[in-house]
Structure formats: structure tokens, C-alpha cells
Design a protein around this motif. Structure first.
Motif, PDB file in Angstrom:
ATOM      1  N   ASP A   1     -29.129   4.836  13.540  1.00  0.00           N
ATOM      2  CA  ASP A   1     -27.881   4.957  12.782  1.00  0.00           C
ATOM      3  C   ASP A   1     -27.393   3.565  12.429  1.00  0.00           C
ATOM      4  N   GLN A   2     -27.548   3.155  11.167  1.00  0.00           N
ATOM      5  CA  GLN A   2     -27.197   1.815  10.737  1.00  0.00           C
ATOM      6  C   GLN A   2     -25.801   1.721  10.130  1.00  0.00           C
ATOM      7  N   LEU A   3     -25.020   2.807  10.266  1.00  0.00           N
ATOM      8  CA  LEU A   3     -23.701   2.819   9.631  1.00  0.00           C
ATOM      9  C   LEU A   3     -22.827   1.678  10.123  1.00  0.00           C
ATOM     10  N   SER A   4     -22.831   1.406  11.431  1.00  0.00           N
ATOM     11  CA  SER A   4     -21.953   0.369  11.959  1.00  0.00           C
ATOM     12  C   SER A   4     -22.334  -0.999  11.413  1.00  0.00           C
ATOM     13  N   ASP A   5     -23.615  -1.305  11.330  1.00  0.00           N
ATOM     14  CA  ASP A   5     -24.038  -2.576  10.764  1.00  0.00           C
ATOM     15  C   ASP A   5     -23.672  -2.674   9.284  1.00  0.00           C
ATOM     16  N   ALA A   6     -23.837  -1.577   8.568  1.00  0.00           N
ATOM     17  CA  ALA A   6     -23.592  -1.607   7.130  1.00  0.00           C
ATOM     18  C   ALA A   6     -22.123  -1.811   6.806  1.00  0.00           C
ATOM     19  N   THR A   7     -21.243  -1.335   7.661  1.00  0.00           N
ATOM     20  CA  THR A   7     -19.815  -1.414   7.373  1.00  0.00           C
ATOM     21  C   THR A   7     -19.079  -2.473   8.176  1.00  0.00           C
ATOM     22  N   PHE A   8     -19.735  -3.023   9.186  1.00  0.00           N
ATOM     23  CA  PHE A   8     -19.022  -3.891  10.109  1.00  0.00           C
ATOM     24  C   PHE A   8     -19.031  -5.354   9.709  1.00  0.00           C
ATOM     25  N   TRP A   9     -20.156  -5.893   9.302  1.00  0.00           N
ATOM     26  CA  TRP A   9     -20.327  -7.342   9.108  1.00  0.00           C
ATOM     27  C   TRP A   9     -19.685  -7.783   7.782  1.00  0.00           C
ATOM     28  N   GLN A  10     -18.341  -7.791   7.761  1.00  0.00           N
ATOM     29  CA  GLN A  10     -17.640  -8.078   6.527  1.00  0.00           C
ATOM     30  C   GLN A  10     -16.774  -9.334   6.591  1.00  0.00           C
ATOM     31  N   SER A  11     -16.369  -9.761   7.790  1.00  0.00           N
ATOM     32  CA  SER A  11     -15.370 -10.817   7.878  1.00  0.00           C
ATOM     33  C   SER A  11     -15.604 -11.702   9.091  1.00  0.00           C
ATOM     34  N   GLU A  12     -14.876 -12.805   9.115  1.00  0.00           N
ATOM     35  CA  GLU A  12     -14.938 -13.713  10.262  1.00  0.00           C
ATOM     36  C   GLU A  12     -14.475 -13.012  11.527  1.00  0.00           C
ATOM     37  N   SER A  13     -13.508 -12.119  11.402  1.00  0.00           N
ATOM     38  CA  SER A  13     -13.032 -11.361  12.552  1.00  0.00           C
ATOM     39  C   SER A  13     -14.130 -10.466  13.111  1.00  0.00           C
ATOM     40  N   ASP A  14     -14.904  -9.847  12.230  1.00  0.00           N
ATOM     41  CA  ASP A  14     -16.030  -9.022  12.667  1.00  0.00           C
ATOM     42  C   ASP A  14     -17.043  -9.851  13.446  1.00  0.00           C
ATOM     43  N   VAL A  15     -17.333 -11.034  12.931  1.00  0.00           N
ATOM     44  CA  VAL A  15     -18.312 -11.909  13.580  1.00  0.00           C
ATOM     45  C   VAL A  15     -17.820 -12.320  14.956  1.00  0.00           C
ATOM     46  N   SER A  16     -16.535 -12.618  15.051  1.00  0.00           N
ATOM     47  CA  SER A  16     -15.973 -12.996  16.340  1.00  0.00           C
ATOM     48  C   SER A  16     -16.098 -11.860  17.346  1.00  0.00           C
TER      49      SER A  16
ATOM     50  N   ALA B   1     -18.041 -22.238   7.431  1.00  0.00           N
ATOM     51  CA  ALA B   1     -19.447 -22.577   7.658  1.00  0.00           C
ATOM     52  C   ALA B   1     -19.671 -23.235   9.016  1.00  0.00           C
ATOM     53  N   SER B   2     -18.777 -24.131   9.408  1.00  0.00           N
ATOM     54  CA  SER B   2     -18.963 -24.823  10.683  1.00  0.00           C
ATOM     55  C   SER B   2     -18.781 -23.864  11.853  1.00  0.00           C
ATOM     56  N   LEU B   3     -17.836 -22.923  11.721  1.00  0.00           N
ATOM     57  CA  LEU B   3     -17.624 -21.944  12.783  1.00  0.00           C
ATOM     58  C   LEU B   3     -18.822 -21.001  12.886  1.00  0.00           C
TER      59      LEU B   3
ATOM     60  N   ALA C   1     -32.866 -27.862  22.896  1.00  0.00           N
ATOM     61  CA  ALA C   1     -32.717 -29.205  22.324  1.00  0.00           C
ATOM     62  C   ALA C   1     -31.959 -29.159  21.004  1.00  0.00           C
ATOM     63  N   GLU C   2     -32.263 -28.162  20.175  1.00  0.00           N
ATOM     64  CA  GLU C   2     -31.619 -28.069  18.862  1.00  0.00           C
ATOM     65  C   GLU C   2     -30.146 -27.675  18.984  1.00  0.00           C
ATOM     66  N   VAL C   3     -29.851 -26.677  19.815  1.00  0.00           N
ATOM     67  CA  VAL C   3     -28.453 -26.243  19.898  1.00  0.00           C
ATOM     68  C   VAL C   3     -27.582 -27.294  20.572  1.00  0.00           C
ATOM     69  N   ALA C   4     -28.186 -28.116  21.428  1.00  0.00           N
ATOM     70  CA  ALA C   4     -27.408 -29.161  22.104  1.00  0.00           C
ATOM     71  C   ALA C   4     -26.856 -30.185  21.124  1.00  0.00           C
ATOM     72  N   THR C   5     -27.528 -30.366  20.002  1.00  0.00           N
ATOM     73  CA  THR C   5     -27.050 -31.342  19.014  1.00  0.00           C
ATOM     74  C   THR C   5     -25.842 -30.827  18.243  1.00  0.00           C
ATOM     75  N   ILE C   6     -25.571 -29.535  18.313  1.00  0.00           N
ATOM     76  CA  ILE C   6     -24.488 -28.931  17.544  1.00  0.00           C
ATOM     77  C   ILE C   6     -23.320 -28.519  18.430  1.00  0.00           C
ATOM     78  N   LEU C   7     -23.613 -28.058  19.640  1.00  0.00           N
ATOM     79  CA  LEU C   7     -22.560 -27.591  20.541  1.00  0.00           C
ATOM     80  C   LEU C   7     -21.619 -28.731  20.937  1.00  0.00           C
ATOM     81  N   PRO C   8     -20.370 -28.430  21.212  1.00  0.00           N
ATOM     82  CA  PRO C   8     -19.410 -29.477  21.586  1.00  0.00           C
ATOM     83  C   PRO C   8     -19.579 -29.917  23.035  1.00  0.00           C
TER      84      PRO C   8
END
Length: 527
Positions: free
Chosen positions: A23-38, A121-123, A181-188
């Protein structure tokens, strides 16, 4: 502020190499905003690790024993079978470190679905590298426990795609190291207090150093540990025992990576599991007698060393202070009474049945109760505890640096200084010389019941010597309940006979249920 935790939106089954849900309904309707991503990020943080997996893992080693068979016991005694279904779920083990791919699917799904979302983009980049860390952490545990495992970097759409063979462990290890190694260069560069529980640069480099140590990459591990140590956001917590209590969370700058818990919403049960029976606890986690014997005396000598002053009839006195900060020992004054696991009746009085007697159902089976992470509290609070579970902390980086310095010959004086900083915090005298026995001592004592001892035995290949024979609890004896004075008798409480299986190479079996689902998966040797 702790990360908010979701309870159902992104939950999924524990089926092997989970495929995308039909059931892909939640994915299809959910990923719309920064709030959803959070919200989706919060879902990724849910069950990424459990403090029980960390604390109880030492029960598979020569440090400890767990008496209710939450599956660490058969790992330590050599009787684990593929049908034990280790880590596939249950009321106490959430499987966060074991052979399930539900979290991997969740992380891969996040990384795929977040890309087209219109947001800062940075977030977005920050959230992506946090999830990449969680995925790398999950693979770290899988490869440490199972060796070769399937490496999945995207969402699998069908069952046929999910029927993957095992990827060679070296390939998985290299993937983990590259990701960290890669994520360490970006994480605070932040403490867990500053990040509110989000993954940081220190966490990425610390996990990388841990894996490099286990792989014998000493130059790299020393460099990464040094980088974490140099970060000004971390410092040793003033007191060893209280560092693991909920009261320390707002000031504990030693924690580098921890599991965040929230009262009522996302509680943990370590206090309920580990408190003494007389306080309403289950006494689930026990220390073994060889662990007690491992502690130095207060003057910094080992008990087998000339002039140590060790008195076998007062085995808990004049020892490294961490002994009684980690273990609740017989005769210790605790919560207004002397802890007594030795006598069925208090002072021989039949009307004073002793709930802590080691044969009582909820009492410490070996009499040596692990009290690290706990303190006296009500049963209500013990069942709704919100103390964060430390996964990696600064003292481990000090010890990684010191062990690597012995191998590389680089900065040994600095390494000894780190060892002595740990010892000074514990109330122990400084060591005069850096050597292997000292480093191994500090790793065993300082990091006891933090999930590392089994893997140290593995890399030092000490299983044949230390995971064979009887697991011993406390010495037998009787206690005066008014004074705590113990009169010792012959022998020890016998817990179980352990048999080390060298052909297994310290690896767990692939669960039989997963073997049945996936014909391309082969079993580990010795099972």
C-alpha cells in the motif's frame, strides 16, 4: 529537547530484507513538505537502538549473566541455535542490533523520498546525513554480529529483489567507513545536549574509530579518536556513577551518542529490569565473580600482585571505587538496608523471608546485581523511566587512543595522560606506565556493561580461555542483616556451564526463519 518519537507512521514488519509495503498511499500523499520530512526523520530515529541491547550485551561475556534468557545468555554459554530467533522482537528486545532489515528499509526509503521534496537545501542535507549515519550504525552491528550480510542501499520493490546473497564483510565494513567519513564532513560539531539528540560529527568519527579499532586499523582509529577528543564540546563528566543517571542529562558533555527516551511516550525499562527484588525490580542482570576479581585494589595493584593488600574475606573493600558503583555487592548498604542475596531468611527468622535471596524468582541469581545505570526509585518511576542510554562516550575515545598508541608507538605519553584522566575521575591512583594489561583493564572496568566486552573478547580471541567452564556467582555465605557483616563458606553460586564453540568465530547464527525465506542465504559455520 529530546527528539519527538512517532509510534506508528513509519513502523514496518521484521521480515527479512523488507520490501516496499504494497500500500503506497502514505508515501504518495505524505512526502509533500519540510514538516513531513521532519516527521519522517523522527520515525527513523525511533528504535534505531535500544539501551537494553547496549547494557545487556555484556551478559554474553565473562562480565555478566542474565537470568531470564532474553537471548544474551545462550550467546554467552555457547548454546545459541538458529531457532532461538535472537533479536526478532519481543517485549524486552526490540531487535535494533540484530538480523532484521526493517530499519534499513526505512532509512533507504527516507533517502529516496526526501530528494524531490521542496525544502531548505541545507536542512535536507543535514537530515540525509543523519539517516545515513543511522544506516551505517545498523550495518555496523549486523557485520559485527553476523559477518557477511546482504548490503542493501535502496528500497527493494519485490520479494525476488530481496532474495539477496550475503555480501562479504570487508565490503560492508568499507561501506560503513566511507559513509561515516562522508557524513562527518557535513554533520555539526555539537554535544548531545546541543544537538537535542540528533547525530553529530563526533558520533560519526567515534563510531568510525570504534570499527577501525576492531579491524586493526590502528593509525586510522587513533587519528579519528584524537579528532573527537579535540572537539571542545566534549569533556569527562565529574562523577562516574551519576553519569548514567537521568539527572546528569542536562550537564553530561561526555556522551557522544545516546538513545533519547521520553517519559510516557518512549520509556525504557532498565531500572525495572535491574533493581533488586526488594525494591520491586527483576534483578535481571548479574555480574560474575571473575569480574569482581578483575578490579584492582584501591592502591592500583591487581589482587594477584605482591603487596596489593587484597583480603578474600572482605572482597569488596579497598578496591577500585568503580566496583561498588557498577555492582551491588552483598553486605552493601543500599536504600536503607544491607543488601543480602545469601540468606533465605533474614537472620534465620522464618517470618522474615528474604526477597533478595538468590533463589527467589525475582532476585539476583548470582547475588551480584548490576546497578550501573540505576538508583533507588519507585516501581512506578522504574516502569516509566526516561534516562537516556549512552551508546558512545568520551572515555571510550581516550581508551581507543591509548590502545592504538601502544600499536603505533605514537603519542604514548599523551595516551597515558588519557588513561590517568579516567583513573583520577574514578578515584584511582595514576598509572606510571602505559602497557597492554593497563589498557585492557581500563576497557573492561570503565566500559563494563556498555556493550563492548564481547567484541573485545572476540578481537583478542579470549573466548577459549574466558567463555568456558562454570559461570560463577558470588561466594556462598551468610550475612548479619543489622551490620552487613558476611561469614563466608565454601564454594560459589553456580549459574551455568559455558561451552565456547571456536568454529563459530564469535558470530551469531542466521535465524532459521530468514534462512527459510531466502534460499540465497547461507548459514554461519558451527550452526
Amino acid at each position: 529537547m529530546a527528539i519527538a518519537l512517532l509510534t506508528g507512521l513509519f513502523s514496518c514488519s521484521d521480515d527479512f530484507l523488507d520490501v516496499a509495503p504494497p500500500d503506497q498511499l502514505s508515501d504518495a500523499t505524505f512526502w509533500q513538505s519540510e514538516s513531513d520530512v521532519s516527521m519522517a526523520l523522527n520515525g527513523c530515529y525511533r528504535t534505531w537502538e535500544s539501551v537494553m541491547n547496549v547494557v545487556f550485551m555484556d551478559a554474553a561475556s565473562d562480565n555478566g549473566y542474565e537470568q531470564f534468557n532474553y537471548q544474551y545468555q545462550p550467546l554467552g554459554n555457547g548454546r545459541l541455535l538458529p531457532t532461538n530467533n535472537l533479536g526478532t522482537g519481543g517485549s524486552h528486545m526490540d531487535g535494533a542490533r540484530w538480523f532484521t532489515y526493517d530499519r534499513i528499509r526505512k532509512y533507504n526509503n527516507f533517502l529516496e523520498k526526501v530528494e524531490p521534496v521542496d525544502m531548505d537545501a541545507s536542512l535536507k542535507e543535514r537530515y540525509k546525513v543523519e539517516v545515513r549515519f543511522l544506516r551505517a550504525y545498523d550495518y555496523y552491528n549486523k557485520v559485527m554480529l553476523y559477518g557477511d550480510i546482504p548490503l542493501v542501499e535502496n528500497v527493494l520493490a519485490t520479494g525476488e529483489e530481496a532474495a539477496l546473497p550475503r555480501t562479504p564483510k570487508a565490503e560492508v565494513e568499507n561501506f560503513i567507513l566511507r559513509e561515516l567519513a562522508e557524513v562527518a564532513t557535513i554533520l555539526p560539531e555539537q554535544s548531545t545536549i546541543e544537538s537535542g539528540g540528533h547525530i553529530t560529527r563526533g558520533a560519526a568519527l567515534a563510531l568510525k574509530a570504534r570499527l577501525e579499532l576492531y579491524l586493526g586499523k590502528y593509525e586510522e582509529a587513533q587519528t579519528d579518536a584524537a579528532a573527537v577528543i579535540a572537539m571542545p564540546c566534549y569533556e569527562l563528566f565529574p562523577t562516574y556513577e551519576e553519569m548514567f543517571w537521568a539527572s546528569a542529562e542536562s550537564s553530561n558533555k561526555e556522551a557522544i551518542l545516546d538513545v533519547q527516551y521520553v517519559k510516557n511516550d518512549y520509556k525504557q525499562l532498565i531500572p525495572q529490569l535491574d533493581m533488586p527484588a526488594a525494591e520491586g525490580g527483576w534483578s535481571a542482570l548479574n555480574a560474575l565473580w571473575p569480574f569482581i576479581e578483575a578490579f584492582q585494589t584501591a592502591d592500583g595493584k591487581y589482587i594477584d600482585e605482591a603487596g596489593s593488600g587484597y583480603n578474600p574475606n572482605e572482597p569488596f573493600k579497598n578496591r577500585d571505587p568503580r566496583l561498588t558503583q557498577i555492582v551491588l555487592c552483598p553486605g552493601e548498604f543500599y536504600n536503607g538496608r544491607y543488601y543480602n542475596p545469601l540468606d533465605l531468611f533474614l537472620d534465620g527468622q522464618a517470618d522474615r523471608r528474604n526477597l533478595d535471596y538468590h533463589e527467589e524468582a525475582a532476585a539476583s541469581r548470582g547475588g551480584l546485581l548490576v546497578k550501573k545505570h540505576i538508583y533507588p526509585m519507585s516501581v512506578v518511576d522504574a516502569n516509566n523511566y526516561d534516562g537516556n542510554g549512552i551508546v558512545i562516550r568520551l572515555a571510550e575515545m581516550y581508551l581507543i587512543f591509548a590502545e592504538c598508541a601502544l600499536k603505533t608507538g605514537r603519542d604514548t605519553d599523551r595516551a597515558l595522560g588519557y588513561i590517568n584522566a579516567i583513573r583520577t575521575r574514578a578515584g584511582m591512583p595514576e598509572a606510571a606506565q602505559l602497557d597492554e594489561r593497563l589498557v585492557r583493564y581500563e576497557r573492561r572496568i570503565e566500559l563494563a556493561f556498555e556493550g563492548l566486552r564481547y567484541f573485545d573478547l572476540k578481537r583478542w580471541d579470549l573466548g577459549p580461555a574466558l567463555l568456558n567452564g562454570w559461570a560463577l556467582g558470588c561466594r556462598n555465605g551468610t550475612m548479619n542483616s543489622a551490620t552487613g557483616q558476611i561469614t563466608w563458606s565454601e564454594g560459589h553460586i553456580l549459574l551455568e556451564e559455558r561451552v565456547f564453540q571456536p568454529q563459530r568465530n564469535y558470530l551469531l547464527p542466521i535465524p532459521q526463519t530468514e534462512m527459510d525465506r531466502n534460499p540465497n542465504i547461507t548459514q554461519n559455520p558451527g550452526y
